[in-house]
Design an enzyme around this catalytic site. Sequence first.
Site, short mmCIF file in Angstrom:
data_model
loop_
_atom_site.label_atom_id
_atom_site.label_comp_id
_atom_site.label_asym_id
_atom_site.label_seq_id
_atom_site.Cartn_x
_atom_site.Cartn_y
_atom_site.Cartn_z
N CYS A 139 0.89 -1.16 0.00
CA CYS A 139 0.00 0.00 0.00
C CYS A 139 0.92 1.21 0.00
O CYS A 139 1.97 1.17 -0.66
CB CYS A 139 -0.98 -0.03 1.18
SG CYS A 139 -0.24 -0.40 2.79
N VAL A 140 0.58 2.29 0.67
CA VAL A 140 1.47 3.46 0.67
C VAL A 140 2.67 3.24 1.60
O VAL A 140 3.82 3.44 1.22
CB VAL A 140 0.70 4.73 1.08
CG1 VAL A 140 1.66 5.92 1.20
CG2 VAL A 140 -0.39 5.05 0.06
N MET A 141 2.38 2.79 2.82
CA MET A 141 3.44 2.57 3.80
C MET A 141 3.73 1.09 4.04
O MET A 141 4.74 0.75 4.64
CB MET A 141 3.06 3.22 5.13
CG MET A 141 2.98 4.74 5.07
SD MET A 141 4.58 5.51 4.72
CE MET A 141 5.48 5.09 6.20
N GLY A 142 2.85 0.23 3.60
CA GLY A 142 3.05 -1.20 3.84
C GLY A 142 2.84 -1.58 5.30
O GLY A 142 3.48 -2.52 5.80
N ARG A 143 1.91 -0.89 5.96
CA ARG A 143 1.71 -1.16 7.39
C ARG A 143 0.28 -1.53 7.74
O ARG A 143 0.06 -2.29 8.68
CB ARG A 143 2.11 0.07 8.22
CG ARG A 143 3.55 0.50 8.05
CD ARG A 143 3.94 1.53 9.08
NE ARG A 143 3.94 0.93 10.42
CZ ARG A 143 3.99 1.65 11.55
NH1 ARG A 143 4.00 2.97 11.50
NH2 ARG A 143 4.00 1.04 12.72
N SER A 144 -0.70 -1.00 7.00
CA SER A 144 -2.09 -1.20 7.40
C SER A 144 -2.89 -2.02 6.38
O SER A 144 -3.24 -3.17 6.62
CB SER A 144 -2.77 0.16 7.64
OG SER A 144 -4.09 0.00 8.10
#
Length: 210
Positions: A139-144
């Site tokens: 995704c954008v940050m790869g966290r959520s």
Amino acid sequence: MSSVVKSKSKNPYAAVRVDPDSDYITPGTLDLEQLFWSGPGVQYTHVNQVWPGIYIGDEKTALERPGLRDLGITHVLNAAEGKWNNVLTGADYYSDTNIQYYGIEADDKPTFNISQFFHPAAQFIHEALSQPHNVLVHCVMGRSRSATLVLAYLMMEHSLSVVDAIEHVRQRRCILPNHGFLKQLRALDITLQEARLKQKTQTQGQEKPR
């Protein structure tokens, strides 16, 4: 299944024991959140392998096609497709590669229903790994968003509980699904536990002597 279990499962903040013969209890959402803050975690990096063949990464990772080639990535699942706070790639972005692309327009908001994508995302990952190939879920940050889809995949395809899935991935990548996504993963955990209990009950019924 008892009516008590059904009523508890509707409360996202209550722990639920689906199988009375099992020691496992699905935690409430707040307890799931605490898992991300307990014990040592890993430092944030652009991309990490969290399961054989599965990488979770951010926008930078998805945009660097040479880097994807170096990782042996053959499939990309973009959990942030769209125009706003998302990653603008798409299938055309990878048209000069052999990468197979699948995009999901998911908002990183607690009110967004990401569970509608659990099954199609898991199917895409499953098909990628059956080759066997390597898949980047980002995704954008790869966290959520991306982390949520990978957790759901591990729960559905590898029978991990939501707790075991979180513990496994967080030891390999700095992840933090939003509160609403954790609610949906918790609901998935209960659904899967109920399905396994039903199957176990049916099997035990068939094994009883007539």
